[in-house]
Design a protein around this motif. Sequence first.
Motif, PDB file in Angstrom:
ATOM      1  N   ASP A   1       0.820  -1.212   0.000  1.00  0.00           N
ATOM      2  CA  ASP A   1       0.000   0.000   0.000  1.00  0.00           C
ATOM      3  C   ASP A   1       0.852   1.261   0.000  1.00  0.00           C
ATOM      4  N   ARG A   2       2.153   1.109  -0.326  1.00  0.00           N
ATOM      5  CA  ARG A   2       3.075   2.246  -0.390  1.00  0.00           C
ATOM      6  C   ARG A   2       3.929   2.150  -1.651  1.00  0.00           C
ATOM      7  N   LEU A   3       4.365   3.302  -2.123  1.00  0.00           N
ATOM      8  CA  LEU A   3       5.312   3.308  -3.235  1.00  0.00           C
ATOM      9  C   LEU A   3       6.636   2.681  -2.808  1.00  0.00           C
ATOM     10  N   LYS A   4       7.324   2.092  -3.757  1.00  0.00           N
ATOM     11  CA  LYS A   4       8.669   1.618  -3.492  1.00  0.00           C
ATOM     12  C   LYS A   4       9.531   2.816  -3.092  1.00  0.00           C
ATOM     13  N   PRO A   5      10.265   2.741  -1.970  1.00  0.00           N
ATOM     14  CA  PRO A   5      11.021   3.912  -1.488  1.00  0.00           C
ATOM     15  C   PRO A   5      11.933   4.542  -2.531  1.00  0.00           C
ATOM     16  N   ALA A   6      12.523   3.740  -3.397  1.00  0.00           N
ATOM     17  CA  ALA A   6      13.442   4.284  -4.408  1.00  0.00           C
ATOM     18  C   ALA A   6      12.727   5.146  -5.428  1.00  0.00           C
ATOM     19  N   PHE A   7      11.398   5.021  -5.517  1.00  0.00           N
ATOM     20  CA  PHE A   7      10.622   5.781  -6.495  1.00  0.00           C
ATOM     21  C   PHE A   7       9.925   6.999  -5.888  1.00  0.00           C
ATOM     22  N   ASP A   8       9.912   7.100  -4.578  1.00  0.00           N
ATOM     23  CA  ASP A   8       9.148   8.118  -3.849  1.00  0.00           C
ATOM     24  C   ASP A   8       9.887   9.458  -3.872  1.00  0.00           C
ATOM     25  N   SER A   9       9.174  10.513  -4.308  1.00  0.00           N
ATOM     26  CA  SER A   9       9.787  11.854  -4.330  1.00  0.00           C
ATOM     27  C   SER A   9       9.979  12.419  -2.937  1.00  0.00           C
ATOM     28  N   GLY A  10       9.315  11.819  -1.952  1.00  0.00           N
ATOM     29  CA  GLY A  10       9.421  12.287  -0.575  1.00  0.00           C
ATOM     30  C   GLY A  10       8.082  12.620   0.046  1.00  0.00           C
ATOM     31  N   ASP A  11       7.044  12.816  -0.790  1.00  0.00           N
ATOM     32  CA  ASP A  11       5.723  13.126  -0.244  1.00  0.00           C
ATOM     33  C   ASP A  11       4.807  11.900  -0.234  1.00  0.00           C
ATOM     34  N   HIS A  12       5.338  10.734  -0.673  1.00  0.00           N
ATOM     35  CA  HIS A  12       4.632   9.451  -0.663  1.00  0.00           C
ATOM     36  C   HIS A  12       3.476   9.392  -1.650  1.00  0.00           C
ATOM     37  N   LEU A  13       3.366  10.392  -2.490  1.00  0.00           N
ATOM     38  CA  LEU A  13       2.301  10.468  -3.481  1.00  0.00           C
ATOM     39  C   LEU A  13       2.862  10.590  -4.889  1.00  0.00           C
ATOM     40  N   HIS A  14       3.896  11.424  -5.038  1.00  0.00           N
ATOM     41  CA  HIS A  14       4.502  11.662  -6.347  1.00  0.00           C
ATOM     42  C   HIS A  14       5.822  10.913  -6.473  1.00  0.00           C
ATOM     43  N   LEU A  15       6.219  10.701  -7.700  1.00  0.00           N
ATOM     44  CA  LEU A  15       7.438   9.957  -7.980  1.00  0.00           C
ATOM     45  C   LEU A  15       8.610  10.895  -8.215  1.00  0.00           C
ATOM     46  N   ASN A  16       9.807  10.357  -8.087  1.00  0.00           N
ATOM     47  CA  ASN A  16      11.022  11.076  -8.475  1.00  0.00           C
ATOM     48  C   ASN A  16      11.400  10.666  -9.894  1.00  0.00           C
ATOM     49  N   ASP A  17      12.545  11.135 -10.370  1.00  0.00           N
ATOM     50  CA  ASP A  17      12.955  10.818 -11.737  1.00  0.00           C
ATOM     51  C   ASP A  17      13.040   9.307 -11.967  1.00  0.00           C
ATOM     52  N   THR A  18      13.600   8.604 -10.985  1.00  0.00           N
ATOM     53  CA  THR A  18      13.716   7.150 -11.105  1.00  0.00           C
ATOM     54  C   THR A  18      12.349   6.497 -11.173  1.00  0.00           C
ATOM     55  N   GLY A  19      11.419   7.012 -10.377  1.00  0.00           N
ATOM     56  CA  GLY A  19      10.069   6.456 -10.379  1.00  0.00           C
ATOM     57  C   GLY A  19       9.345   6.665 -11.689  1.00  0.00           C
ATOM     58  N   TYR A  20       9.482   7.859 -12.271  1.00  0.00           N
ATOM     59  CA  TYR A  20       8.821   8.105 -13.562  1.00  0.00           C
ATOM     60  C   TYR A  20       9.441   7.252 -14.670  1.00  0.00           C
ATOM     61  N   ARG A  21      10.724   7.033 -14.588  1.00  0.00           N
ATOM     62  CA  ARG A  21      11.353   6.119 -15.553  1.00  0.00           C
ATOM     63  C   ARG A  21      10.808   4.708 -15.364  1.00  0.00           C
ATOM     64  N   ALA A  22      10.620   4.293 -14.109  1.00  0.00           N
ATOM     65  CA  ALA A  22      10.070   2.968 -13.841  1.00  0.00           C
ATOM     66  C   ALA A  22       8.640   2.851 -14.360  1.00  0.00           C
ATOM     67  N   MET A  23       7.863   3.940 -14.275  1.00  0.00           N
ATOM     68  CA  MET A  23       6.516   3.937 -14.853  1.00  0.00           C
ATOM     69  C   MET A  23       6.578   3.633 -16.342  1.00  0.00           C
ATOM     70  N   ALA A  24       7.456   4.337 -17.037  1.00  0.00           N
ATOM     71  CA  ALA A  24       7.580   4.127 -18.474  1.00  0.00           C
ATOM     72  C   ALA A  24       8.058   2.722 -18.803  1.00  0.00           C
ATOM     73  N   ASP A  25       8.994   2.210 -17.999  1.00  0.00           N
ATOM     74  CA  ASP A  25       9.502   0.857 -18.226  1.00  0.00           C
ATOM     75  C   ASP A  25       8.438  -0.210 -17.958  1.00  0.00           C
ATOM     76  N   ALA A  26       7.458   0.125 -17.111  1.00  0.00           N
ATOM     77  CA  ALA A  26       6.412  -0.844 -16.774  1.00  0.00           C
ATOM     78  C   ALA A  26       5.332  -0.944 -17.849  1.00  0.00           C
ATOM     79  N   VAL A  27       5.332  -0.020 -18.803  1.00  0.00           N
ATOM     80  CA  VAL A  27       4.306  -0.021 -19.845  1.00  0.00           C
ATOM     81  C   VAL A  27       4.569  -1.146 -20.842  1.00  0.00           C
ATOM     82  N   ASP A  28       3.578  -1.979 -21.047  1.00  0.00           N
ATOM     83  CA  ASP A  28       3.624  -2.981 -22.119  1.00  0.00           C
ATOM     84  C   ASP A  28       3.375  -2.243 -23.420  1.00  0.00           C
TER      85      ASP A  28
END
Length: 419
Positions: free
Chosen positions: A387-414
Amino acid sequence: MSALPHRQSGSATMTADASHATASFAAPATSSWTAAWTTSPQRPGAGFAPNWSEWGFAHQTVRQVVRLSVGGDTVRVRLSNAYGTAPLTIAGATIALSTGGAAVRADSLRHLTVHGTQTFTVPAGAEYASDPVPFKTAGLEPVTVSLYLAAPTGPATYHAQAMATSYRCAGDQRAEADGTVFTETSQSWYYLSGLDVTGGPARPPGIVLFGDSLTDGTGSSPDANRRFPDALAERLAAAGRPRAVLNQGIGGNRVTVDSGWLGVSATSRFRRDVLGQPGVGTVVILLGINDIGISEVAEASPFPVFAPYTDVSADEIIAGYRDMIQQGRAAGLRVVGATVMPAKPSAFSTTRSEAKRTAINTWIRTSGEYDAVLDLDRALVSSSAPDRLKPAFDSGDHLHLNDTGYRAMADAVDLAALG
């Protein structure tokens, strides 16, 4: 002046916001234009950070930097006065290749015209396109658009969270190359709503990423093009499958609720921000967290920009998804749904909001109503705390992603899911 093309033939009038401002759209008989960059116009307001929208401009040049997701041989620039209360006079405008900051490559600079004239007027409530300009660009290349606004504009239609620097200076400096005169900066875009291209290699229809701050790029590094849409465009290009990827996110936007500062509801703006884009074939819908989360912060964190604090049920959000699916299918689009990611332990996350999120994600995964599903929730959550973002992807507010997280979003797209 050329009217913004609509996917359907003929003309239509669309509601720009809840107060019924309108913008007219007329389609050409044939069109080879592809939207290469877009942003969603918003009503002038205080927003999350200081900006120039409430006061507008007078005897000033504003220079804005954007990155095209695909290139071409010819370009046209779309300007929006959707939320203006008076006609907007552009005393002059240019486009040029960016060399960093406010600087441009002097030999690339071209003056924009409408019906061959450099001074033109956009009516209140309208969004128009410039004349085509020969302008060779490559995919993922940054360009600048400079607008000289001689007469007072009044409040300006804008996009609040650009995650990019815009520049301003006194006087007519639209042809200035080294950029040193542009000493004032803002993190918003003004009047600019799209750049379309023709020419270049053949490619599949474009993709609209339609969403809120997680599409807009909140939490990513400014001026670095590290948002989710940027990362997806880069991934497609690297795979040898370049396609236009359009960012139609608005921070704080909701499926069902109109907001003065956070944009008209997604169901209302879908026609303008998705169906109004030329050359697209797929839309990805990533929305819902604000509908279920903003009502939870009414007492805990009463930030005025979030108003109204409307309580929205899971069923109401799903009804909104169905409305957008119907709109997209009627226009011949492939409609892809993305699951709602977690927000714990932010103020958006409560027992009640988590129950809504679970119900919404179950429907997205199992209803079969979308053409495909991107399960970003499962791809980005912590393995030890789902029920939480992966810490490595968390921008710090637990809601938005950091650069690594947004890259992971794109990588997760089929990529096959995009059609």
